[in-house]
Enzyme design. Sequence first.
Site, PDB file in Angstrom:
ATOM      1  N   GLU A 171     -97.335  49.406 -53.698  1.00  0.00           N
ATOM      2  CA  GLU A 171     -97.068  50.239 -54.858  1.00  0.00           C
ATOM      3  C   GLU A 171     -97.671  49.664 -56.130  1.00  0.00           C
ATOM      4  O   GLU A 171     -97.762  48.458 -56.302  1.00  0.00           O
ATOM      5  CB  GLU A 171     -95.555  50.359 -55.061  1.00  0.00           C
ATOM      6  CG  GLU A 171     -94.903  51.033 -53.875  1.00  0.00           C
ATOM      7  CD  GLU A 171     -93.475  51.460 -54.166  1.00  0.00           C
ATOM      8  OE1 GLU A 171     -92.880  52.086 -53.299  1.00  0.00           O
ATOM      9  OE2 GLU A 171     -92.969  51.167 -55.263  1.00  0.00           O
TER      10      GLU A 171
ATOM     11  N   CYS B 222     -98.702  47.745 -63.413  1.00  0.00           N
ATOM     12  CA  CYS B 222     -97.983  46.721 -62.645  1.00  0.00           C
ATOM     13  C   CYS B 222     -98.609  46.694 -61.246  1.00  0.00           C
ATOM     14  O   CYS B 222     -98.515  47.661 -60.484  1.00  0.00           O
ATOM     15  CB  CYS B 222     -96.507  47.115 -62.600  1.00  0.00           C
ATOM     16  SG  CYS B 222     -95.504  45.968 -61.676  1.00  0.00           S
TER      17      CYS B 222
ATOM     18  N   CYS C 298     -93.343  40.079 -49.076  1.00  0.00           N
ATOM     19  CA  CYS C 298     -93.333  38.769 -49.730  1.00  0.00           C
ATOM     20  C   CYS C 298     -92.547  37.815 -48.859  1.00  0.00           C
ATOM     21  O   CYS C 298     -91.509  38.172 -48.310  1.00  0.00           O
ATOM     22  CB  CYS C 298     -92.697  38.851 -51.115  1.00  0.00           C
ATOM     23  SG  CYS C 298     -92.740  37.266 -51.994  1.00  0.00           S
TER      24      CYS C 298
ATOM     25  N   CYS D 267     -86.384  36.239 -52.095  1.00  0.00           N
ATOM     26  CA  CYS D 267     -85.358  36.178 -53.145  1.00  0.00           C
ATOM     27  C   CYS D 267     -84.276  37.203 -52.803  1.00  0.00           C
ATOM     28  O   CYS D 267     -84.588  38.325 -52.389  1.00  0.00           O
ATOM     29  CB  CYS D 267     -85.966  36.462 -54.514  1.00  0.00           C
ATOM     30  SG  CYS D 267     -87.281  35.291 -54.936  1.00  0.00           S
TER      31      CYS D 267
ATOM     32  N   CYS E  26     -84.224  40.941 -54.265  1.00  0.00           N
ATOM     33  CA  CYS E  26     -85.518  41.646 -54.334  1.00  0.00           C
ATOM     34  C   CYS E  26     -85.767  42.418 -53.049  1.00  0.00           C
ATOM     35  O   CYS E  26     -85.758  41.841 -51.954  1.00  0.00           O
ATOM     36  CB  CYS E  26     -86.635  40.633 -54.556  1.00  0.00           C
ATOM     37  SG  CYS E  26     -88.276  41.352 -54.486  1.00  0.00           S
TER      38      CYS E  26
ATOM     39  N   GLY F  92     -95.009  41.223 -54.013  1.00  0.00           N
ATOM     40  CA  GLY F  92     -95.651  39.982 -53.590  1.00  0.00           C
ATOM     41  C   GLY F  92     -95.659  38.887 -54.638  1.00  0.00           C
ATOM     42  O   GLY F  92     -95.412  39.126 -55.810  1.00  0.00           O
ATOM     43  N   GLU F  93     -95.939  37.690 -54.179  1.00  0.00           N
ATOM     44  CA  GLU F  93     -96.025  36.522 -55.066  1.00  0.00           C
ATOM     45  C   GLU F  93     -97.507  36.211 -55.279  1.00  0.00           C
ATOM     46  O   GLU F  93     -98.174  35.696 -54.375  1.00  0.00           O
ATOM     47  CB  GLU F  93     -95.284  35.341 -54.423  1.00  0.00           C
ATOM     48  CG  GLU F  93     -95.537  33.995 -55.061  1.00  0.00           C
ATOM     49  CD  GLU F  93     -95.321  33.941 -56.574  1.00  0.00           C
ATOM     50  OE1 GLU F  93     -94.260  34.377 -57.061  1.00  0.00           O
ATOM     51  OE2 GLU F  93     -96.234  33.472 -57.275  1.00  0.00           O
TER      52      GLU F  93
ATOM     53  N   SER G  37     -97.008  36.923 -63.016  1.00  0.00           N
ATOM     54  CA  SER G  37     -95.582  36.615 -62.878  1.00  0.00           C
ATOM     55  C   SER G  37     -95.395  35.813 -61.592  1.00  0.00           C
ATOM     56  O   SER G  37     -95.863  36.208 -60.529  1.00  0.00           O
ATOM     57  CB  SER G  37     -94.779  37.915 -62.799  1.00  0.00           C
ATOM     58  OG  SER G  37     -93.419  37.633 -62.520  1.00  0.00           O
TER      59      SER G  37
ATOM     60  N   SER H  73     -90.220  33.791 -63.142  1.00  0.00           N
ATOM     61  CA  SER H  73     -88.955  34.408 -62.733  1.00  0.00           C
ATOM     62  C   SER H  73     -87.915  33.303 -62.604  1.00  0.00           C
ATOM     63  O   SER H  73     -87.872  32.602 -61.600  1.00  0.00           O
ATOM     64  CB  SER H  73     -89.155  35.123 -61.395  1.00  0.00           C
ATOM     65  OG  SER H  73     -90.026  36.209 -61.593  1.00  0.00           O
ATOM     66  N   LEU H  74     -87.074  33.186 -63.614  1.00  0.00           N
ATOM     67  CA  LEU H  74     -86.146  32.051 -63.677  1.00  0.00           C
ATOM     68  C   LEU H  74     -84.830  32.376 -62.957  1.00  0.00           C
ATOM     69  O   LEU H  74     -84.458  31.732 -61.994  1.00  0.00           O
ATOM     70  CB  LEU H  74     -85.914  31.697 -65.152  1.00  0.00           C
ATOM     71  CG  LEU H  74     -85.269  30.358 -65.447  1.00  0.00           C
ATOM     72  CD1 LEU H  74     -86.012  29.212 -64.811  1.00  0.00           C
ATOM     73  CD2 LEU H  74     -85.200  30.162 -66.974  1.00  0.00           C
ATOM     74  N   HIS H  75     -84.110  33.338 -63.475  1.00  0.00           N
ATOM     75  CA  HIS H  75     -82.953  33.937 -62.807  1.00  0.00           C
ATOM     76  C   HIS H  75     -81.707  33.077 -62.650  1.00  0.00           C
ATOM     77  O   HIS H  75     -80.667  33.584 -62.218  1.00  0.00           O
ATOM     78  CB  HIS H  75     -83.316  34.501 -61.425  1.00  0.00           C
ATOM     79  CG  HIS H  75     -84.449  35.462 -61.443  1.00  0.00           C
ATOM     80  ND1 HIS H  75     -84.594  36.448 -62.396  1.00  0.00           N
ATOM     81  CD2 HIS H  75     -85.523  35.606 -60.626  1.00  0.00           C
ATOM     82  CE1 HIS H  75     -85.700  37.145 -62.159  1.00  0.00           C
ATOM     83  NE2 HIS H  75     -86.281  36.652 -61.103  1.00  0.00           N
TER      84      HIS H  75
ATOM     85  N   ASN I 199     -81.867  46.110 -60.397  1.00  0.00           N
ATOM     86  CA  ASN I 199     -82.039  47.419 -59.786  1.00  0.00           C
ATOM     87  C   ASN I 199     -81.435  47.401 -58.399  1.00  0.00           C
ATOM     88  O   ASN I 199     -82.003  46.797 -57.496  1.00  0.00           O
ATOM     89  CB  ASN I 199     -83.524  47.720 -59.657  1.00  0.00           C
ATOM     90  CG  ASN I 199     -83.906  48.802 -60.589  1.00  0.00           C
ATOM     91  OD1 ASN I 199     -83.461  49.938 -60.438  1.00  0.00           O
ATOM     92  ND2 ASN I 199     -84.697  48.441 -61.579  1.00  0.00           N
TER      93      ASN I 199
ATOM     94  N   CYS J 192     -88.466  48.288 -61.631  1.00  0.00           N
ATOM     95  CA  CYS J 192     -88.692  46.940 -61.137  1.00  0.00           C
ATOM     96  C   CYS J 192     -87.768  46.611 -59.966  1.00  0.00           C
ATOM     97  O   CYS J 192     -86.588  46.917 -59.990  1.00  0.00           O
ATOM     98  CB  CYS J 192     -88.415  45.996 -62.281  1.00  0.00           C
ATOM     99  SG  CYS J 192     -89.032  44.394 -61.987  1.00  0.00           S
TER     100      CYS J 192
END
Length: 380
Positions: free
Chosen positions: A92, A105, A112, A116, A119, A169-170, A201, A223-225, A300, A343
């Site tokens: 996407e 984006c 991935c 996480c 995600c 993906g990373e 990112s 991406s800290l989180h 989300n 997202c």
Amino acid sequence: MAQVNLLDFDASGLTDWCSAKGERPFRSRQLLRWIHRNGESDFGQMTDLAKSLRTMLEGAAIILPPPVVSDKTASDGTRKFLFDVGAGNAIETVMIPEAGRRTLCVSSQAGCALACTFCSTGRQGFNRNLSVSEIIGQLWSVSRLIRASDSGDDSMDHAITNVVMMGMGEPLTNYENLIPALRLMLDDNAYGLSRRRVTVSTSGIVPAMDRLSQECPVALAVSLHAPTDELRDRLVPINKKYPLAELMAACRRYLEFAPRDFVTFEYVMLAGVNDSLADARRLVELVSDVPCKFNLIPFNPFPDSGLTCSARDQIKRFADLLMKADIVTTTRKTRGDDIDAACGQLAGLVRDRSRRTEKATFTHPAFGRVSKTIPLEVKR
Ligand code: SAH
Ligand code: SF4
């Protein structure tokens, strides 16, 4: 002989290929402009190239992005594209229009591997890295489609003004293919975006962050989180390999070479998990010597995630605490809700080869909905 897909080359790759065919460097620059500035895929239309060169190209080369299998526009103007990347996998790409700019984006992998917990891409497991043509093909195709709908403007310039590598993906675990794609985004003969307008990112692949700072420094989002290793180990499992102290040090090193003088920390807001004011205070401490901004992302939800988004008031209190500590903090607007383009919803349709038992199943909960619009095997 198999045809070469010219979307797989950045400027230097195209020059090498052209010189192997006996063409001089200025020809490859012309060709690069035709492909990426004009969005041309038909060599016959490249009128200022010698006839002999066009004939050679028609035999030896092709300009082939992954096919668009779905193109939907949400009520807020957000437009989501689904690209077929073969073998039943779709990726996407989301275009987000805002005043004076259009941000794309872009996805870097089908699925991935980093898993996480919050995600839905991570939930699908990993299928494969995207090739250069599949990464840049997203920008190439969307720029063309936008140009076609922008009446009167026949230039690819300004069709897309910003790129964020925040799709599926990373990106830093697909480093070799990411770099030529980034170089094309920056190249004046291609998309000519400034380094400040291209953002990678990452969940924090420390050695690749160092390489990126040397080889292609662009804006960086991390991406800290979570404010502690204990919590981040659970939410972002790659933290066990590259824990917070190492990640913060890598951010500081990156900033010495970055086109912007701050790192953007992304922080997904999960009710009762990472959204307390104590968490916010710990964050302030954690990032005290990293020039940064925060982007709080309302979670989300997706089925079976077992997680919920923080209440709006809590997000506001969290943001206020960061801002009182002089950290610029924005809360991401949820966009494209009515077409699942927000997202973390970038799930596409990915065959998971990493989980043998689910080999033939599609694990994304929205699969039923998506499958109506995508043939599983699209003939090329
Ligand atoms: N792999 C990279 C880039 C893709 S994810 C990374 O992790 O940074 C882009 C952003 O969306 C990341 O900050 C990611 O943590 C966030 N994200 C993933 N799932 C989400 C969800 N369900 N809700 C909100 N944000 C999510
Ligand atoms: Fe991969 Fe990023 Fe999703 Fe983590 S948040 S699973 S790194 S795409």
